[in-house]
Structure formats: C-alpha cells, structure tokens
Design an enzyme around this catalytic site. Structure first.
Site, PDB file in Angstrom:
ATOM      1  N   LYS A 175      -2.547  -2.045  -4.537  1.00 25.91           N
ATOM      2  CA  LYS A 175      -1.861  -2.699  -5.231  1.00 25.91           C
ATOM      3  C   LYS A 175      -0.243  -2.730  -5.079  1.00 25.91           C
ATOM      4  O   LYS A 175       0.438  -3.508  -5.199  1.00 25.91           O
ATOM      5  CB  LYS A 175      -1.758  -1.699  -6.938  1.00 25.91           C
ATOM      6  N   LYS A 224       1.582   8.684   0.268  1.00 25.70           N
ATOM      7  CA  LYS A 224       2.404   8.285  -0.909  1.00 25.70           C
ATOM      8  C   LYS A 224       3.854   8.949  -0.917  1.00 25.70           C
ATOM      9  O   LYS A 224       4.725   8.573  -1.426  1.00 25.70           O
ATOM     10  CB  LYS A 224       1.786   8.823  -2.114  1.00 25.70           C
ATOM     11  N   LYS A 279      -6.632  -0.903   3.429  1.00 28.09           N
ATOM     12  CA  LYS A 279      -7.481  -1.029   2.108  1.00 28.09           C
ATOM     13  C   LYS A 279      -6.488  -1.831   1.112  1.00 28.09           C
ATOM     14  O   LYS A 279      -5.284  -1.859   1.307  1.00 28.09           O
ATOM     15  CB  LYS A 279      -7.811   0.408   1.487  1.00 28.09           C
TER      16      LYS A 279
END
Ligand code: TYM
Length: 337
Positions: free
Chosen positions: A207, A115, A204
């Site tokens: 979103k 992130k 994975k």
C-alpha cells in the site's frame, strides 16, 4: 478443536496483495474447516495505530469485516470475529511477553528494519508489534495462522517466545503455531505467498508504494485495475513460465490469475506453458481482475452494518472468555496471581 486465526491491519484500503495473500486463504480455510476447527478472525486495531490511519478507523474496521463476508466467508457457530482492542488480554499478554522477548531478536525483524529505515522518529509500537502479534496468536492456542510470506518471520518469533515460556515453567502453557512451511502446506501452497508490485516485481505489492500503477486496491475502479495489469512490468524472455526468481513479473500474473479465479496455480501454468505472447496473458489477467473486482464490490455494497455488529458482539464474548482464561494461566505461572 484446533484454532485457525488471522488478522489484517486496517489503516486504509487493502491491496490485492493483502486480499489474495491473507484474506482469501483464510476464507477458504475457514469454509473448509469450520466444522472441526475454531476460526478466529480479528481486526488488529491496536496494530493499525502504529502508523497513520487513512480515513476513519471505525469505518475501516466495519468495512474490513465486510471484506471477509463479500469474499465468501460463511458465518457458522465456530467462526468468531472480534476487535483486538475489545479484548484487553491482548495488551496484557503483550506486556508479559515483552519481558520474555529481547531487543536483539526484535531488531532483526525485516518488517521493523524496512519500516524504520532512514526515519528519524521510529515509534516503539513499530518495534514491538511482533510481540503483540505473538500475544494475538498464543492467547487462543492457534495452530494455523494464514498470513503472507512477509509475516512468516513473526510466526517464527511467536514460536520462539512460546517455547521460551513453556521451557521456563516446564509446562505446555502455550500451543506452538505450526512451522511456517507447514503453515504454507496447510494453505495448499509450496511456500509463502507474496503478490508482487506490478511495476517492480522484485518487491511485494504494498500500500505504501508511491506509484499508483504498482498496486491494485480493492476499491479501484475495475477498469482502472485492468489497465494497471496491462501496464505491468514483465521481461524480454518471450516465454510464459512460472519462475519467480528469473521471471517475477510473468509469474506474478500467473499467480494472480489462479487466485482470483480460485483455480490451482498448476492448472494456470499448464494452460500457458509454451506460449510467448505476454500481451495475451495480460489481457486475460486484466479481464479476470476486472470481473473479480466488479463482483466483489457489488457484493460488498449489499452487506448491512448490522450484521457486522451482531457478529462482533458474539465474537467478542467468546474471545474475552478464551483469552482471559489463557491470560490467567500465564499470570499464575509468572506468580502474578
Ligand atoms: P498486514 O496488515 O501488514 O498485512 C495483512 C496480511 O496481508 C499479507 N500481505 C500480503 N500477502 C501476499 N502478498 C502481498 N503483497 C502482501 N501484502 C500483505 C500479510 O502477510 C498479512 O498476512 N502483523 C500483521 C497483522 C497481525 C496478525 C496478527 C496476523 C497482527 N496480529 C496475528 C496474523 C495473526 C500485519 O501487519 O499484517
């Protein structure tokens, strides 16, 4: 009674990955164990604000609770639903655990690295959120924490922080959550669950993926979702086999087929063993996903907000009692009381 606990951030719509990786396993565990376990389902709204929120957070919160109900969660006297920010002990224990955790271990968290990579401004919340997650779990002595594989590292961190505190005071202040492999076994799995990105199955399903075809959102038009499955990346082996390492695209489809129909993965693998026509498998999974979304969305529309507010009131009463008792034990150990 042992506690089973989970939370899902609500900074927008959920993906099929969130749903199948965490929400569905939680609902199944909850319904199977609600007579002899506490079932804690909470909305980590403080975790949610570590990144931008799409839509109205208050609406997202209410909707996320409806997701559990639409997925079949049976309300029961041992099932507690609450919002993290409405139980202030989470934030208070977060601070105390910050004084136990170290920068090195938090910097090694894969989620933090992913992130923060390449970003000029990285919020402290993104760095610290695994410690808040540890507080969420340890306040309730939760033994089982159904999460997807990407969160396993945070469960290990939670165990380490709990061990550190228990050792420091030579007392079992916190119950350790089960080791991640035991968590998976409790969920009836051999290992962690990771639904893959439909276009790039090495990754994975997330979103944040820029490509719409990579991910299925719970709000997707069911027919559009079916098309996304039809366009999923596979391989050139022409052999339907469950092998996440060499054939992640096909394996992902088998996994989705099993989960949306609530049948064991082994059963789906056997049904398709020896088959070579990927188009047939895609067609079947596309139909399953379409039917699943149609049924799910219809159920969701029927749940009134009032039911959710009633559940929250009862759940937050309970959560505040349990969490403040644990916080007080910790405050006494640290000689803050
Ligand atoms: P979050 O909100 O990022 O994700 C929610 C849950 O969805 C799972 N998940 C997946 N599972 C399988 N395949 C995927 N592609 C996939 N994508 C997401 C995640 O593993 C997770 O279980 N920190 C947590 C929320 C949290 C929490 C907690 C969870 C806060 N406190 C305490 C459990 C206990 C998070 O950010 O998950």
């Amino acid at each position: 009674m042992e506690t089973i606990l989970t939370g899902i951030r609500v900074n927008g719509e959920l993906t099929l990955g969130n749903f199948l990786g965490a929400l569905v396993p939680m609902v199944r565990l909850a319904n199977a164990h609600n007579k002899n376990h506490n079932i804690n389902i909470f909305v980590p709204d403080l975790h949610t604000i570590i990144s931008d929120v799409d839509g109205d957070l208050q609406k997202n919160i209410i909707k996320s609770i409806k997701y559990y109900l639409a997925a079949g969660l049976e309300p029961n006297e041992n099932v507690y639903i609450y919002r993290q920010s409405h139980v202030s002990a989470h934030s208070e224990l977060n601070w105390i655990l910050n004084c136990v955790a170290n920068m090195g271990e938090l910097s090694r968290m894969t989620q933090f690295k992913e992130k923060s990579e390449g970003k000029e401004h990285v919020g402290v919340g993104i760095f610290d959120y695994p410690v808040l997650m540890a507080a969420d779990i340890l306040l309730y002595d939760a033994k089982y924490v159904p999460v997807g594989e990407d969160q396993f590292q945070h469960i290990e961190l939670t165990r380490n922080l709990a061990i550190r505190v228990n050792n420091r005071f030579d007392k079992e202040i916190f119950t350790l959550p089960a080791k991640t492999l035991d968590q998976a076994k409790f969920m009836g799995l051999d290992g962690g669950l990771r639904i893959r990105d439909l276009q790039n199955p090495e990754k994975k399903m997330s979103k944040s993926s820029k490509s719409e075809n990579s991910k299925i959102m719970l709000s997707d038009d069911p027919k559009v979702a079916a098309k996304k499955i039809m366009s999923a990346t596979t391989d050139s082996e022409a052999n339907i086999k469950y092998d996440m390492f060499n054939q992640p695209g096909i394996s992902n489809l088998l996994q989705i087929e099993a989960l949306v129909n609530n049948v064991p993965l082994q059963e789906v693998i056997s049904t398709w063993a020896g088959e070579s026509r990927y188009g047939d498998l895609k067609q079947k999974v596309a139909e399953s996903v379409q039917t699943f979304l149609e049924t799910f969305q219809a159920k969701l529309d029927l749940i009134p907000d009032d039911i959710v507010y009633e559940l929250l009131e009862a759940g937050e009463n309970y959560a505040n009692k349990v969490a403040s008792a644990k916080l007080s034990t910790v405050q006494k150990a640290f000689n803050l009381r």
